[in-house]
Design a protein around this motif. Structure first.
Motif, PDB file in Angstrom:
ATOM      1  N   TYR A  15       0.841  -1.208   0.000  1.00 23.24           N
ATOM      2  CA  TYR A  15       0.000   0.000   0.000  1.00 23.24           C
ATOM      3  C   TYR A  15       0.869   1.249   0.000  1.00 23.24           C
ATOM      4  O   TYR A  15       0.611   2.211  -0.745  1.00 23.24           O
ATOM      5  CB  TYR A  15      -0.905   0.019   1.233  1.00 23.24           C
TER       6      TYR A  15
ATOM      7  N   ASN B 194      -0.004   2.825  -3.514  1.00 21.46           N
ATOM      8  CA  ASN B 194      -1.273   3.541  -3.385  1.00 21.46           C
ATOM      9  C   ASN B 194      -1.182   5.006  -3.813  1.00 21.46           C
ATOM     10  O   ASN B 194      -2.172   5.605  -4.206  1.00 21.46           O
ATOM     11  CB  ASN B 194      -1.792   3.471  -1.941  1.00 21.46           C
TER      12      ASN B 194
ATOM     13  N   PRO C  19      -2.543   6.023  -7.761  1.00 20.37           N
ATOM     14  CA  PRO C  19      -3.985   6.173  -8.049  1.00 20.37           C
ATOM     15  C   PRO C  19      -4.652   7.245  -7.185  1.00 20.37           C
ATOM     16  O   PRO C  19      -5.563   7.931  -7.658  1.00 20.37           O
ATOM     17  CB  PRO C  19      -4.558   4.778  -7.743  1.00 20.37           C
ATOM     18  N   ILE C  20      -4.187   7.405  -5.957  1.00 24.16           N
ATOM     19  CA  ILE C  20      -4.787   8.419  -5.081  1.00 24.16           C
ATOM     20  C   ILE C  20      -4.484   9.820  -5.606  1.00 24.16           C
ATOM     21  O   ILE C  20      -5.368  10.677  -5.668  1.00 24.16           O
ATOM     22  CB  ILE C  20      -4.282   8.255  -3.632  1.00 24.16           C
TER      23      ILE C  20
ATOM     24  N   HIS D  37      -8.155   1.929   1.070  1.00 27.96           N
ATOM     25  CA  HIS D  37      -8.578   1.706  -0.316  1.00 27.96           C
ATOM     26  C   HIS D  37      -8.498   3.030  -1.080  1.00 27.96           C
ATOM     27  O   HIS D  37      -8.914   4.073  -0.564  1.00 27.96           O
ATOM     28  CB  HIS D  37     -10.005   1.171  -0.349  1.00 27.96           C
ATOM     29  N   PRO D  38      -7.959   3.032  -2.308  1.00 27.78           N
ATOM     30  CA  PRO D  38      -7.832   4.279  -3.070  1.00 27.78           C
ATOM     31  C   PRO D  38      -9.136   5.054  -3.216  1.00 27.78           C
ATOM     32  O   PRO D  38      -9.131   6.289  -3.151  1.00 27.78           O
ATOM     33  CB  PRO D  38      -7.309   3.802  -4.434  1.00 27.78           C
TER      34      PRO D  38
ATOM     35  N   GLN E   8      -9.715   6.851   0.013  1.00 32.29           N
ATOM     36  CA  GLN E   8      -8.772   7.956   0.199  1.00 32.29           C
ATOM     37  C   GLN E   8      -9.058   9.126  -0.728  1.00 32.29           C
ATOM     38  O   GLN E   8      -8.996  10.289  -0.314  1.00 32.29           O
ATOM     39  CB  GLN E   8      -7.345   7.446  -0.027  1.00 32.29           C
ATOM     40  N   VAL E   9      -9.387   8.846  -1.978  1.00 36.64           N
ATOM     41  CA  VAL E   9      -9.660   9.923  -2.933  1.00 36.64           C
ATOM     42  C   VAL E   9     -10.879  10.737  -2.494  1.00 36.64           C
ATOM     43  O   VAL E   9     -10.845  11.974  -2.481  1.00 36.64           O
ATOM     44  CB  VAL E   9      -9.876   9.359  -4.357  1.00 36.64           C
TER      45      VAL E   9
END
Length: 265
Positions: free
Chosen positions: A42, A46, A49-50, A132-133, A136-137
């Protein structure tokens, strides 16, 4: 370019590993604990994508909603001293974080993404990266979009981003830290560890990311003296590997696994 945040990760290792050794909340917890390598994945992967997702959301917001914000708002806000802007950003962003975080606990579909983070059973600084992306986004967007729309300066936003990240690692760290009366104002490791607690009294508590007084305002504070949780995690079976955890929220499950934290932890 450092797409995998290797420099930041190395700095975090050099800071938090010694601190967790010297001031361990759970001295018997190993550095190479359960799921260590999963959480390391992660931390390495990660960020891409975030970052892409957050940039997309902020760009969309500023090109649509941002067009109706008067230009003098941004010029006035950005002309303030950077230190004052950072304080204002922390307050504004954490109200947004609180709202999004609480929604991820209240809405069953969103909880499935957030449950990945709550599946952590041994907390330390590295565990902070297991998010999880999508979670987070959306949560970061709730924090950052108002900040960009109001026109805060780039140096102030960058400094806030650093503080936000460092504080997030600290909140998950395996350390015993007594901040005294400040715990009613600023989120501490004890405060956030209770958010992860697998104990009924602590479910759906302590949603703030940096300012614990927000939970006091909304009646969601849980901080029982100097006590710390006995255990962390959720009842629902969350798959153990990075790829499986990314897919987990999107795979139909039985109704028993659909409930948010109020029922699952």
């Amino acid at each position: 370019m450092d797409p995998f945040n290797l420099k930041a990760l190395l700095i975090a290792v050099l800071i938090f590993v010694p601190i967790e050794y010297l001031f361990a909340l759970r001295p018997n917890q190993k550095i190479l604990r359960k799921a260590f390598f999963n959480d390391l994945i992660y931390a390495l992967f990660n960020g891409i994508p975030i970052t892409l997702g957050l940039v997309a959301v902020v760009t969309l917001a500023t090109s649509t909603v941002g067009t109706v914000v008067p230009s003098y708002v941004g010029s006035t806000v950005s002309s303030q001293p950077v230190w004052l802007q950072v304080i204002e950003i922390i307050v504004i962003a954490d109200f947004g974080f609180y709202a999004a975080h609480r929604a991820f606990h209240a809405v069953p579909f969103l909880w499935r993404f957030h449950a990945v983070h709550h599946s952590i059973e041994e907390l330390d600084w590295l565990a902070a990266h297991r998010v999880h992306p999508v979670d987070q986004v959306l949560t970061k967007s709730a924090s950052f979009v108002p900040v960009f729309l109001l026109g805060f300066s780039s140096p102030a936003i960058a400094l806030f981003g650093f503080i936000f990240h460092a504080h997030g690692l600290l909140l998950h760290a395996n350390i015993r830290l007594n901040v005294g009366p400040l715990r009613w104002l600023i989120a501490s490791p004890q405060f956030h560890h209770w958010h992860h607690a697998h104990e009924r009294a602590a479910y759906d508590k302590n949603f703030a990311g940096q300012l614990s007084f927000i939970d006091i305002l909304f009646g969601t504070m849980y901080l029982p003296g100097k006590a710390v949780p006995e255990r962390y995690g959720v009842d629902s079976p969350i798959p153990p590997t990075y790829v499986e955890q990314l897919a987990y929220p999107l795979i139909p499950k039985g109704k028993t696994n659909e409930a948010p934290a109020t029922n699952d932890a």
